[in-house]
Design a protein around this motif. Structure first.
Motif, mmCIF file in Angstrom:
data_model
loop_
_atom_site.group_PDB
_atom_site.id
_atom_site.type_symbol
_atom_site.label_atom_id
_atom_site.label_comp_id
_atom_site.label_asym_id
_atom_site.label_seq_id
_atom_site.Cartn_x
_atom_site.Cartn_y
_atom_site.Cartn_z
ATOM 1 N N MET A 1 23.306 54.565 -11.271
ATOM 2 C CA MET A 1 22.926 53.292 -11.485
ATOM 3 C C MET A 1 23.782 52.654 -10.342
ATOM 4 N N LYS A 2 23.034 51.570 -9.534
ATOM 5 C CA LYS A 2 23.408 51.018 -8.362
ATOM 6 C C LYS A 2 24.409 49.707 -8.915
ATOM 7 N N THR A 3 25.470 49.371 -8.439
ATOM 8 C CA THR A 3 26.174 47.993 -8.900
ATOM 9 C C THR A 3 25.138 47.026 -8.519
ATOM 10 N N GLU A 4 24.186 47.019 -7.826
ATOM 11 C CA GLU A 4 23.417 45.888 -7.297
ATOM 12 C C GLU A 4 22.570 45.599 -8.344
ATOM 13 N N TRP A 5 22.223 46.651 -9.080
ATOM 14 C CA TRP A 5 21.224 46.517 -10.213
ATOM 15 C C TRP A 5 21.999 45.905 -11.291
ATOM 16 N N LEU A 6 23.086 46.575 -11.588
ATOM 17 C CA LEU A 6 23.904 45.877 -12.807
ATOM 18 C C LEU A 6 24.235 44.417 -12.441
ATOM 19 N N LYS A 7 24.517 44.084 -11.237
ATOM 20 C CA LYS A 7 24.834 42.586 -11.045
ATOM 21 C C LYS A 7 23.645 41.672 -11.293
ATOM 22 N N SER A 8 22.498 42.120 -11.015
ATOM 23 C CA SER A 8 21.267 41.656 -11.223
ATOM 24 C C SER A 8 20.786 41.584 -12.409
ATOM 25 N N PHE A 9 21.075 42.412 -13.278
ATOM 26 C CA PHE A 9 20.852 42.406 -14.651
ATOM 27 C C PHE A 9 21.627 41.437 -15.456
ATOM 28 N N ILE A 10 22.940 41.409 -14.896
ATOM 29 C CA ILE A 10 23.795 40.425 -15.513
ATOM 30 C C ILE A 10 23.430 39.125 -15.573
ATOM 31 N N GLU A 11 22.877 38.781 -14.253
ATOM 32 C CA GLU A 11 22.466 37.621 -13.983
ATOM 33 C C GLU A 11 21.210 37.220 -14.789
ATOM 34 N N THR A 12 20.309 38.256 -14.763
ATOM 35 C CA THR A 12 19.237 37.854 -15.650
ATOM 36 C C THR A 12 19.480 37.824 -17.132
ATOM 37 N N LYS B 1 22.023 36.507 -18.070
ATOM 38 C CA LYS B 1 22.562 35.295 -18.512
ATOM 39 C C LYS B 1 21.639 34.091 -18.438
ATOM 40 N N THR B 2 20.601 34.037 -17.460
ATOM 41 C CA THR B 2 19.640 32.990 -17.241
ATOM 42 C C THR B 2 18.500 33.265 -18.280
ATOM 43 N N LYS B 3 18.231 34.417 -18.910
ATOM 44 C CA LYS B 3 17.169 34.769 -19.637
ATOM 45 C C LYS B 3 15.977 34.502 -19.000
ATOM 46 N N SER B 4 16.016 34.799 -17.625
ATOM 47 C CA SER B 4 14.574 34.290 -16.995
ATOM 48 C C SER B 4 14.869 35.316 -15.799
ATOM 49 N N LEU B 5 13.785 36.052 -15.430
ATOM 50 C CA LEU B 5 13.632 36.710 -13.921
ATOM 51 C C LEU B 5 13.607 35.860 -12.867
ATOM 52 N N SER B 6 12.407 34.732 -13.202
ATOM 53 C CA SER B 6 12.483 33.724 -12.037
ATOM 54 C C SER B 6 13.848 33.185 -11.829
ATOM 55 N N LYS B 7 14.513 32.616 -12.643
ATOM 56 C CA LYS B 7 15.693 31.960 -12.521
ATOM 57 C C LYS B 7 16.905 32.958 -11.769
ATOM 58 N N ALA C 1 10.633 41.679 -6.704
ATOM 59 C CA ALA C 1 11.855 42.564 -6.342
ATOM 60 C C ALA C 1 12.839 42.736 -7.491
ATOM 61 N N LEU C 2 13.329 41.523 -8.037
ATOM 62 C CA LEU C 2 14.105 41.634 -9.459
ATOM 63 C C LEU C 2 13.543 42.507 -10.434
ATOM 64 N N SER C 3 12.116 42.247 -10.778
ATOM 65 C CA SER C 3 11.641 42.965 -11.841
ATOM 66 C C SER C 3 11.508 44.475 -11.457
ATOM 67 N N LYS C 4 11.280 44.849 -10.316
ATOM 68 C CA LYS C 4 11.309 46.420 -9.830
ATOM 69 C C LYS C 4 12.740 46.757 -10.229
ATOM 70 N N GLN C 5 13.774 46.167 -9.815
ATOM 71 C CA GLN C 5 14.961 46.434 -10.000
ATOM 72 C C GLN C 5 15.418 46.884 -11.298
ATOM 73 N N MET C 6 15.034 45.923 -12.167
ATOM 74 C CA MET C 6 15.555 45.858 -13.568
ATOM 75 C C MET C 6 14.352 47.277 -14.304
ATOM 76 N N THR D 1 15.258 50.414 -23.001
ATOM 77 C CA THR D 1 14.775 49.165 -22.547
ATOM 78 C C THR D 1 15.883 48.147 -22.676
ATOM 79 N N LEU D 2 15.905 47.515 -21.725
ATOM 80 C CA LEU D 2 17.040 46.112 -21.751
ATOM 81 C C LEU D 2 16.294 45.084 -22.196
ATOM 82 N N PHE D 3 15.334 44.626 -21.806
ATOM 83 C CA PHE D 3 14.509 43.541 -22.117
ATOM 84 C C PHE D 3 13.434 43.384 -22.849
#
Length: 81
Positions: A1-12, A14-20, A31-36, A46-48
């Motif tokens: 697991m990449k830390t970049e992915w984990l940061k992106s996961f946490i932001e997603t 918290k915002t409950k939105s891939l767009s936000k 790109a974010l959807s692909k990371q998730m 499955t996380l979401f």
């Protein structure tokens, strides 16, 4: 697991939105959807639950959110040494 992915996961989570989250992370939503998806594949869970109105965490997603910030803090502490 990449830390970049984990940061992106946490932001997603918290915002409950891939767009936000993609706006906050300065990346495109596809790109974010692909990371998730890659994170989910890497972890084998499955996380979401995705819908037209946003995302909701699964029980596995809840666990990763609870532990994720601690994991990132530990990684950053190791990198400083």
């Amino acid at each position: 697991m990449k830390t970049e992915w984990l940061k992106s996961f946490i932001e997603t989570a918290k915002t409950k939105s891939l767009s936000k989250a993609s706006e906050q992370l300065h990346m495109t939503q596809p790109a974010l959807s692909k990371q998730m998806r890659k994170l989910e594949e890497d972890l084998g869970v499955t996380l979401f639950i995705r819908s037209a109105t946003g995302v909701e965490l699964t029980s596995a997603g809840e666990i990763l959110l609870q532990e994720g910030e601690s994991i990132l803090s530990s990684v950053h502490a190791l990198q400083k040494n």
